[in-house]
Design an enzyme around this catalytic site. Structure first.
Site, PDB file in Angstrom:
ATOM      1  N   GLY A 269      40.607  38.308  26.180  1.00 46.99           N
ATOM      2  CA  GLY A 269      39.937  37.708  27.331  1.00 46.99           C
ATOM      3  C   GLY A 269      38.438  37.809  27.220  1.00 46.99           C
ATOM      4  O   GLY A 269      37.752  38.039  28.219  1.00 46.99           O
TER       5      GLY A 269
ATOM      6  N   GLU B 284      41.626  33.994  24.153  1.00 51.25           N
ATOM      7  CA  GLU B 284      41.183  33.469  25.446  1.00 51.25           C
ATOM      8  C   GLU B 284      42.002  32.241  25.824  1.00 51.25           C
ATOM      9  O   GLU B 284      42.712  31.656  25.006  1.00 51.25           O
ATOM     10  CB  GLU B 284      39.696  33.073  25.409  1.00 51.25           C
ATOM     11  CG  GLU B 284      38.786  33.997  26.197  1.00 51.25           C
ATOM     12  CD  GLU B 284      39.058  34.033  27.690  1.00 51.25           C
ATOM     13  OE1 GLU B 284      39.996  33.348  28.169  1.00 51.25           O
ATOM     14  OE2 GLU B 284      38.341  34.739  28.417  1.00 51.25           O
ATOM     15  N   ARG B 285      41.861  31.851  27.112  1.00 51.27           N
ATOM     16  CA  ARG B 285      42.436  30.590  27.570  1.00 51.27           C
ATOM     17  C   ARG B 285      41.594  29.452  26.998  1.00 51.27           C
ATOM     18  O   ARG B 285      40.401  29.623  26.695  1.00 51.27           O
ATOM     19  CB  ARG B 285      42.459  30.551  29.101  1.00 51.27           C
ATOM     20  CG  ARG B 285      41.113  30.791  29.725  1.00 51.27           C
ATOM     21  CD  ARG B 285      41.195  30.969  31.233  1.00 51.27           C
ATOM     22  NE  ARG B 285      39.909  31.391  31.741  1.00 51.27           N
ATOM     23  CZ  ARG B 285      38.897  30.567  31.994  1.00 51.27           C
ATOM     24  NH1 ARG B 285      39.043  29.275  31.806  1.00 51.27           N
ATOM     25  NH2 ARG B 285      37.748  31.036  32.438  1.00 51.27           N
TER      26      ARG B 285
ATOM     27  N   ASP C 179      48.083  33.624  26.015  1.00 52.49           N
ATOM     28  CA  ASP C 179      48.298  34.286  27.303  1.00 52.49           C
ATOM     29  C   ASP C 179      48.449  35.772  27.038  1.00 52.49           C
ATOM     30  O   ASP C 179      49.467  36.218  26.508  1.00 52.49           O
ATOM     31  CB  ASP C 179      49.552  33.714  27.954  1.00 52.49           C
ATOM     32  CG  ASP C 179      49.917  34.403  29.268  1.00 52.49           C
ATOM     33  OD1 ASP C 179      49.123  35.251  29.731  1.00 52.49           O
ATOM     34  OD2 ASP C 179      50.987  34.095  29.824  1.00 52.49           O
ATOM     35  N   PHE C 180      47.436  36.554  27.409  1.00 47.48           N
ATOM     36  CA  PHE C 180      47.500  37.977  27.071  1.00 47.48           C
ATOM     37  C   PHE C 180      48.533  38.742  27.902  1.00 47.48           C
ATOM     38  O   PHE C 180      48.800  39.898  27.628  1.00 47.48           O
ATOM     39  CB  PHE C 180      46.132  38.655  27.156  1.00 47.48           C
ATOM     40  CG  PHE C 180      45.342  38.420  28.417  1.00 47.48           C
ATOM     41  CD1 PHE C 180      45.846  38.742  29.665  1.00 47.48           C
ATOM     42  CD2 PHE C 180      44.052  37.905  28.343  1.00 47.48           C
ATOM     43  CE1 PHE C 180      45.109  38.559  30.821  1.00 47.48           C
ATOM     44  CE2 PHE C 180      43.290  37.708  29.502  1.00 47.48           C
ATOM     45  CZ  PHE C 180      43.831  38.037  30.740  1.00 47.48           C
TER      46      PHE C 180
ATOM     47  N   LYS D 116      37.078  43.779  28.304  1.00 49.04           N
ATOM     48  CA  LYS D 116      35.887  43.918  29.146  1.00 49.04           C
ATOM     49  C   LYS D 116      35.976  42.938  30.308  1.00 49.04           C
ATOM     50  O   LYS D 116      36.195  41.747  30.116  1.00 49.04           O
ATOM     51  CB  LYS D 116      34.606  43.647  28.354  1.00 49.04           C
ATOM     52  CG  LYS D 116      33.340  44.062  29.118  1.00 49.04           C
ATOM     53  CD  LYS D 116      32.085  43.472  28.516  1.00 49.04           C
ATOM     54  CE  LYS D 116      31.936  42.024  28.849  1.00 49.04           C
ATOM     55  NZ  LYS D 116      31.739  41.769  30.320  1.00 49.04           N
TER      56      LYS D 116
ATOM     57  N   HIS E 190      39.955  44.571  36.052  1.00 51.26           N
ATOM     58  CA  HIS E 190      39.620  44.560  37.485  1.00 51.26           C
ATOM     59  C   HIS E 190      39.978  43.241  38.165  1.00 51.26           C
ATOM     60  O   HIS E 190      39.892  43.123  39.383  1.00 51.26           O
ATOM     61  CB  HIS E 190      38.157  44.939  37.721  1.00 51.26           C
ATOM     62  CG  HIS E 190      37.165  43.918  37.276  1.00 51.26           C
ATOM     63  ND1 HIS E 190      35.827  44.015  37.587  1.00 51.26           N
ATOM     64  CD2 HIS E 190      37.279  42.787  36.547  1.00 51.26           C
ATOM     65  CE1 HIS E 190      35.165  42.996  37.079  1.00 51.26           C
ATOM     66  NE2 HIS E 190      36.027  42.236  36.441  1.00 51.26           N
TER      67      HIS E 190
END
Length: 393
Positions: free
Chosen positions: A202, A225-226, A252-253, A271, A275
């Site tokens: 990501g 990443e997407r 898709d992670f 990173k 969150h």
């Protein structure tokens, strides 16, 4: 309704009698408290004025020098009488100054929104209706524990980024500038010398990964990443001269963390990812990272770590505000939140990862940011093993 005064209060008498009975000190304190209400009540308007100032292209139009309002309206394609009202507000906020003859000129503050990419892109993102409308649904999120963005738009932010191209572009650019501000502390604050193959999970447009590849010439990398975010990565990596050492992977992670052509990863980097999600989704991501690691590999998470309740009283006021706003923003835009170290330990344990017992390294220049370093737990260290043992007992 009373007209607001310059400090945002309504100008009504309120508790003026109390101030008089308490003497000059009490009166001064009362005035200071009332002055603070202006920012609390009208802060949204200041943000919208600033965003409109940037998104209408006013800083760009004034790059060549001062212009009168009529020529500025022509340059920005705006309605002149309405533009004059916005310019008056921008002048009051210190973004503009008006020279003799009515020529508008950027102040030093106004120039920042033209020349500082981070401020400009954040203004463009927070000025996007999808974002500020989400803040309007904050009450709903607090009532039911959901995401304000989903309340406002019927779908979460990351689903919207897949279908709203302009929003996705603004989001990726804004997050790239945030990452750029955090890059030096991450690169200098943690030793990546023992990492041969790094998977940035990501990792957006590759801003941080490009800096790491430049700083560590031996390093090979995979960027997962997407598609919308990955589209900007080739340009960033080429500009840094490191594109030949990085494999780009769409994926898709939550499902899996591919490692490209480099074999199992020495480390996975997360990173500004965890969150954004609730606990169960964080565990899914961490487990996917764990599965991509070679034996002895690590999951690295540069993160804002909230102080425990016992330490909160020692937190600087400005840092406390920044952390609180970041946490609320997670509630508005995502299903995630900021976490304490104890909460991160619990997440890592559920995913079969172990954080060292000592406090994690501090990232220099980023208050309350640390590098969390999770390693694959032994069979008796994982949360799964402890749960199974408890069932057997």
């Amino acid at each position: 309704m009373s007209e607001p005064t310059h400090d945002g209060s309504t100008g009504e008498a309120g508790n003026s009698g109390r101030a008089g009975s308490g003497g000059g000190k009490a009166a001064g304190e009362d005035a200071a408290v009332r002055a603070a209400t202006g920012t609390l009540l009208y802060g949204f308007a200041l943000s919208r004025i600033t965003a409109a100032f940037v998104r209408l292209g006013i800083p760009d139009a004034l790059a060549g020098g001062p212009l009168p309002a009529d020529r500025l309206a022509h340059a920005t394609g705006t309605h002149e009488p309405s533009l004059r009202r916005l310019l008056r507000a921008a002048t009051a906020l210190g973004l503009l100054t008006v020279r003799p003859g009515g020529y508008c000129e950027l102040t030093l503050l106004g120039e920042l929104f033209r020349d500082d990419p981070r401020l400009r892109r954040l203004a463009e993102l927070y000025g996007d209706p999808a974002v500020w409308e989400a803040y309007g649904a904050l009450e709903d999120a607090v009532r039911d524990g959901g995401s304000a963005f989903a309340h406002a738009h019927g779908a979460g932010l990351f689903a919207a980024l897949e279908t709203d191209g302009p929003l996705a572009a603004r989001f990726t650019e804004a997050m790239g500038t945030v990452t750029a501000a955090q890059t030096a502390p991450v690169v200098s604050g943690f030793d990546f010398g023992g990492v041969g193959h790094l998977v940035d999970v990501g990792g957006g447009d590759g801003t941080l990964l490009a800096a790491l590849l430049r700083a560590y010439p031996h390093l090979r990398a995979t960027l997962l990443e997407r598609p919308a975010a990955l589209a900007a990565a080739p340009r960033v990596l080429r500009a840094a001269g490191v594109a030949d050492r990085c494999t780009l992977v769409e994926g898709d992670f939550f499902a899996a963390v591919p490692v490209g052509g480099g074999g199992p990863a020495d480390a996975c980097l997360l990173k500004n990812v965890l969150h954004n999600f609730g606990d169960d989704d964080c565990v899914r991501v961490l487990r996917a990272c764990r599965a991509a690691l070679r034996p002895g590999g690590r999951v690295l998470v540069p993160a804002l770590v909230l102080p425990e309740a016992a330490d909160a009283a020692r937190t600087r006021a400005d840092a406390e505000v920044a952390m609180a706003l970041s946490d609320v923003e997670m509630m508005v835009l995502t299903a995630g939140r900021e976490r304490t170290l104890a909460e991160y330990r619990a997440l890592f344990a559920r995913a079969g990862l172990v954080l060292p017992p000592q406090p994690p390294p501090v990232l220099p220049g980023l208050p309350h940011h640390h590098m969390l370093e999770g390693t694959r737990g032994t069979d008796d260290e994982t949360q799964e093993a402890r749960d199974a043992a408890a069932v057997r007992r």
